[in-house]
Enzyme design. Sequence first.
Site, short mmCIF file in Angstrom:
data_model
loop_
_atom_site.label_atom_id
_atom_site.label_comp_id
_atom_site.label_asym_id
_atom_site.label_seq_id
_atom_site.Cartn_x
_atom_site.Cartn_y
_atom_site.Cartn_z
N ASP A 1 -4.20 -8.12 -43.34
CA ASP A 1 -3.90 -8.24 -44.33
C ASP A 1 -2.97 -7.40 -45.07
OD1 ASP A 1 -5.60 -6.61 -44.74
OD2 ASP A 1 -7.25 -7.37 -46.21
N SER A 2 -2.51 -6.53 -44.87
CA SER A 2 -1.28 -5.77 -45.51
C SER A 2 -0.79 -6.29 -45.47
CB SER A 2 -1.53 -4.25 -45.03
OG SER A 2 -1.65 -4.05 -43.20
N ASP B 1 -7.78 -9.09 -39.79
CA ASP B 1 -8.29 -8.33 -40.85
C ASP B 1 -8.93 -10.59 -41.49
OD1 ASP B 1 -8.27 -6.52 -40.98
OD2 ASP B 1 -6.16 -6.16 -42.19
N LYS C 1 -11.79 -8.00 -38.01
CA LYS C 1 -12.01 -6.81 -38.83
C LYS C 1 -12.75 -7.27 -40.05
CE LYS C 1 -8.82 -4.14 -39.86
NZ LYS C 1 -8.79 -3.51 -41.48
N GLU D 1 -14.24 -5.40 -43.86
CA GLU D 1 -14.21 -3.79 -44.70
C GLU D 1 -15.32 -3.72 -45.34
OE1 GLU D 1 -11.35 -3.24 -47.72
OE2 GLU D 1 -9.53 -3.48 -46.11
N GLU E 1 -9.86 4.99 -42.32
CA GLU E 1 -9.48 5.53 -42.47
C GLU E 1 -9.12 5.89 -44.15
OE1 GLU E 1 -5.47 3.27 -45.58
OE2 GLU E 1 -7.53 2.16 -44.44
#
Length: 269
Positions: A43-44, A82, A110, A112, A179
Site C-alpha cells: 500500500d506504499s 497488502d 499482508k 499490519e 520494520e
Amino acid sequence: MISLSDLRKFKAEGRKFSCLTCYDASMAKAMELAEIDTILIGDSLGMAIQGRDSTLPVTVEDMAYHTAAVRRGNQHALIMTDLPFMSYATLKDALQNAKTVMQAGAQMIKIEGGAWLSETVQVLTRNGVPVCVHLGLTPQSVHVFGGYKLQARTREAADQLIADCTAVVEAGAAVLLLECVPAQLGQEIAELFPNTPVIGIGAGNATDGQVLVVQDMLGLTFGRVARFVRNFMKEQSGETAILDAFKAFHAAVQDQSFPAKEHTFQVEL
C-alpha cells in the site's frame, strides 16, 4: 514459481531471500529477469505511485488492480499483497477483501498489527489464505506512533513485540515482516521461529529476507531517505541499469552485504 514452501526451505538452508515492492508489469518483468524471490504489492503505492502523504487512502480496488498487473508481468516471484487501511477491521471484511486480491493474483496477503490480529489470521488461514503479519513500525498506524520512528527501543517493548509475534504465529501466520526495529531484535525473532520466514526492512541482516520499496532502492526518493535504504541504482550505468540494480540487490541480500551496519539500528536491549 517461488512458493511459501520455498521460503521455508530457504530459511532451513540459511539462504537469504530478496523482496521488492512492485506495482506494474514492466518492473515486474525486470524483477523476474533478476530472479527477485518475492514481490510485495504494498500500500506504499499510495505515496510512491499516487503521490499521497500516507498509505491510508489506498483502497482494496487499488491493490487488486496493481496485483493483477504485477502478476501478468512476473511468473517467478511469490506475490504478496497488502490489505490496506481498515480493510480487515472485521472478519467479514478480511475474508472478502482477501478474496479480491487473491483472485487478482496474490499468493499471500499482508496485514499490519499484533496479537489482536490472531483471530483474523486464524480465520484467513483456515480459509486457504496465507498471511504475512507486519509488525514493528506499521505505516497504517503512523498517527498512533506519532511518525515514522524506530520501534521496540527497550527490552520491555522488545519482549512485547516478541509476544505479538508468538501470538500471530500460533494463530497460523505464514510469514512475519519486521520494520524499523533494532538489529538484535530482528535476529532474536528470526531465530525464535525456525519454521516461519521473517522479512526485514530496517531490522538488521539476520532476518531471513530483506525488502525495500523499489523507488527507494532506485534512488527515486525525494527528501529524507530512511537509514535502512541503499541506492543500488547509483552503482549501475547503461541501458540495463535498472535490471542490474535489481540483480545487485538480490546478490547483496544473498551474500548479506546488505543491509550493512550503517543500514541498521544498533540498540542494546
